[in-house]
Design an enzyme around this catalytic site. Structure first.
Site, PDB file in Angstrom:
ATOM      1  N   ASP A 205       0.725  -1.265  -0.011  1.00 12.45           N
ATOM      2  CA  ASP A 205      -0.080  -0.092   0.059  1.00 12.45           C
ATOM      3  C   ASP A 205       0.812   1.325   0.033  1.00 12.45           C
ATOM      4  O   ASP A 205       1.812   1.433   0.812  1.00 12.45           O
ATOM      5  CB  ASP A 205      -0.862   0.016   1.252  1.00 12.45           C
ATOM      6  CG  ASP A 205      -1.815   1.001   1.189  1.00 12.45           C
ATOM      7  OD1 ASP A 205      -2.636   1.055   0.581  1.00 12.45           O
ATOM      8  OD2 ASP A 205      -1.646   1.553   2.223  1.00 12.45           O
ATOM      9  N   GLU A 253       1.650  -0.344  -4.978  1.00 11.55           N
ATOM     10  CA  GLU A 253       0.704   0.981  -5.217  1.00 11.55           C
ATOM     11  C   GLU A 253       1.630   2.117  -5.502  1.00 11.55           C
ATOM     12  O   GLU A 253       2.045   2.552  -4.449  1.00 11.55           O
ATOM     13  CB  GLU A 253      -0.389   1.069  -4.253  1.00 11.55           C
ATOM     14  CG  GLU A 253      -1.215   2.141  -4.753  1.00 11.55           C
ATOM     15  CD  GLU A 253      -2.129   2.590  -3.554  1.00 11.55           C
ATOM     16  OE1 GLU A 253      -3.288   3.293  -3.743  1.00 11.55           O
ATOM     17  OE2 GLU A 253      -1.667   2.640  -2.342  1.00 11.55           O
TER      18      GLU A 253
HETATM   19  C1  NOJ Z   1      -4.571   3.083  -0.650  1.00 12.98           C
HETATM   20  C2  NOJ Z   1      -5.597   2.199  -0.687  1.00 12.98           C
HETATM   21  O1  NOJ Z   1      -6.102   1.842  -1.795  1.00 12.98           O
HETATM   22  C3  NOJ Z   1      -6.572   3.045   0.028  1.00 12.98           C
HETATM   23  O2  NOJ Z   1      -7.940   2.326  -0.047  1.00 12.98           O
HETATM   24  C4  NOJ Z   1      -6.338   3.573   1.205  1.00 12.98           C
HETATM   25  O3  NOJ Z   1      -7.111   4.520   1.785  1.00 12.98           O
HETATM   26  C5  NOJ Z   1      -4.901   4.322   1.306  1.00 12.98           C
HETATM   27  N1  NOJ Z   1      -3.996   3.470   0.371  1.00 12.98           N
HETATM   28  C6  NOJ Z   1      -4.228   4.389   2.726  1.00 12.98           C
HETATM   29  O4  NOJ Z   1      -3.833   3.402   3.353  1.00 12.98           O
END
Ligand code: NOJ
Length: 563
Positions: A205, A253
């Site tokens: 993440d 991500e």
């Molecule tokens: C990316 C995640 O996809 C999202 O849903 C989340 O709110 C943020 N990161 C923080 O963890």
């Protein structure tokens, strides 16, 4: 590539499917989806052609951010089951040839995590430097807050020790001090734990936020730490701990332009993330859809860095569990997409994206929706689906914020769409109503209809896995006269395919000239009946109906493949 390589680097032609346990299938009637519920649906997923399951956070959490605010990284939220249920899920998935990856949140924890409770307790706490604190008044950081409607900056004042702590997301999600070796160790220990329970990798993440701590190794120390070393540490650890016949992967991500993403793969060394979501291609795809003009997408694909280390891969997606963010587009491009697909204010999120699912954006037009998924599976890289995409679910705009697209999976026409037997008021989230509600869109009905999106996606998934040149191959954009059409060719060794997609409702004739092909070569349609001879001199003309698409295998004489 050799068959053995495709097995080792399995993620390079996997079909990934993201599940939010909370809303997938409730097995015990409490209104909340759970691990045994998902386990019951593994055969369904195998049938769709899924080869890798991505579990969104299922750890104990106050759930201020749908579980991305974790209070125990080793735990299972009791609402979803226990570790026994987790192991059972992994075992059943593996038995059906499906790998499992889990979310790894390396940038922050919940403010309820014991580390943060101890960190905020006193400036002398051994956990103080697990987080990022400052004693001077922060400047205006409203521009940096990721959830502008909810937070007005990225620093929050803490009464107890009279300092501010950093949080890029909610103030209940303090950022970890990832420059601190103890934090790094704690994160790798978490990876080790879940790997030991059988997972095949991690979706990591918010990576760019997590590696932006360079100097804060202690309140008063300013020792420089090379930020990307953190990712190298994670990758090294993964490599050491994942043994057996195939390697584990880390899918990051990183919502940045292609050139900036390079550093997160580890450049030519390829020693950091194994995979990254391609946010540029995602956003340009929607620009292309809005304009019915394939050129923005073709340009984005062409400028994607090539010749990366063989172990790296891009992950393609249309929609995910968040807003469809358009932050990599120019302001004018963003407005075009918003005006086309989110004409009402309520459909938008934080001025930068949409809180809608794709079928609703396309007014439910089945031809256009099928074309979009064909395009997704045909792109160079690995396709990722968000649950419910395979049946064409829509959103529920009555549910606030990003949750609008996280509604219960629609299994049947039964009560609560077959998701749960609980009273509707007890459900984790409200079911979709209207034309995309379970009476019209559900998995059971779709299974019985050979023309359904579900069958289409299943066909695409199986063909995709059968054509490793899509996941592994080199891309060429083919010249052709219609800007509405994306014509591309994927080649790996002696395997090659031509893929054509018409983004417009007009019927068009696409001329294809394949030079240098020997006599007797044919183009074999892999999705429907049809074949045509290739003529090196003269163009082969392929008619595409409105929103039409073709997957054409370049089959040379003597090619031993089935089709
Ligand atoms: C990316 C995640 O996809 C999202 O849903 C989340 O709110 C943020 N990161 C923080 O963890």
């Amino acid at each position: 590539m050799r068959i053995t390589d495709t097995a080792d680097l399995w993620y390079k032609n996997a079909v990934i499917y993201c599940v939010d346990l909370e809303t997938y299938l409730d097995s015990d009637g409490d209104g909340i989806g759970d691990l045994p519920g998902l386990t019951q649906r593994i055969d369904y997923l195998a049938d769709v052609g899924v080869s890798c399951l991505w579990l969104m956070p299922f750890y104990p959490s106050p759930r201020r951010d749908n579980g991305y605010d974790i209070s125990d990284m080793f735990g299972v939220d009791p609402r979803y089951g226990d570790h026994g249920d987790f192991v059972e899920l992994v075992r059943v998935a593996h038995d059906r040839g499906i790998r499992v990856i889990v979310d790894l949140v390396i940038n922050h924890t919940s403010d309820q995590h014991p580390w943060f409770r101890r960190s905020r307790a006193s400036k002398d706490s051994p956990y103080r430097d697990f987080y990022v604190w400052r004693s001077d008044t922060p400047p205006d950081t409203s521009e940096e807050a990721m959830f502008p409607g909810q937070e007005d900056g990225i620093w929050t004042y803490d009464e107890k020790t009279e300092e501010w702590y950093l949080h890029h997301f909610l103030h209940t999600q303090p950022d970890l001090n990832t420059a601190n070796p103890q934090v790094r160790e704690a994160i790798t220990k978490t990876m080790g734990f879940w790997l030991q329970l059988g997972v095949d990798g991690f979706r990591v993440d918010a990576v760019p936020f997590a590696i932006n701590q360079t100097t804060l190794t202690g309140a008063d120390q300013h020792e420089f730490v090379e930020p990307h070393d953190y990712l190298r540490t994670l990758r090294d650890f993964l490599q050491r701990r994942s043994s057996g016949t195939s390697s584990a992967m880390i899918l990051g991500e990183v919502n940045l332009p292609h050139q900036d993403q390079l550093a997160f793969f580890g450049g030519e060394d390829g020693d950091q993330l194994t995979m990254q979501f391609d946010f540029t291609v995602n956003q340009k795809t929607f620009l292309s859809f809005a304009r019915e003009d394939a050129r923005p997408l073709a340009e984005a694909l062409s400028e994607r860095p090539q010749n990366l280390s063989v172990e790296t891969q891009y992950a393609n997606f249309l929609r995910n569990h968040d807003e469809l963010t358009l932050d990599l587009l120019s302001a004018q491009e963003r407005d075009e997409v918003l005006d086309t697909f989110a004409p009402e204010e309520d459909m938008r999120f934080a001025g930068r994206g949409l809180r809608r699912r794709l079928p609703a954006m396309f007014d439910g037009d089945p031809r256009r929706i099928k074309m979009a998924y064909s395009l997704l599976f045909s792109l160079p890289g690995t396709p990722v689906l968000f649950y419910g995409e395979e049946i064409g679910m829509g959103e529920n705009l009555e549910v606030p914020g990003r949750e609008a697209v996280r509604t219960p999976m629609q299994w049947s026409q039964d009560k609560n769409g077959g998701f749960s037997s609980a009273r509707p008021s007890k459900l984790a989230r409200k079911v979709v109503k209207g034309p995309f509600g379970p009476e019209h869109v559900n998995a059971a009905q779709a299974r019985r209809d050979p023309d359904s999106l579900l069958h289409h996606v299943g066909r695409l998934a199986r063909r995709y896995r059968d054509c490793p040149e899509l996941g592994w191959g080199e891309l060429t954009i083919l010249d052709q006269p219609h800007h509405e059409v994306l014509a591309h060719r994927m080649t790996s060794g002696d395997q090659s395919m031509v893929l054509i997609h018409n983004l417009s409702p007009k019927s068009l004739v696409v001329p294809l000239t394949l030079h240098d092909e020997e006599k007797g070569t044919e183009l074999i349609d892999l999705l429907q009946d049809g074949a045509c001879a290739v003529d090196a001199e003269q163009a082969t003309e392929v008619t595409l109906e409105g929103y039409g698409y073709r997957w054409l295998r370049v089959k040379r004489p003597g090619d031993p493949r089935l089709l």
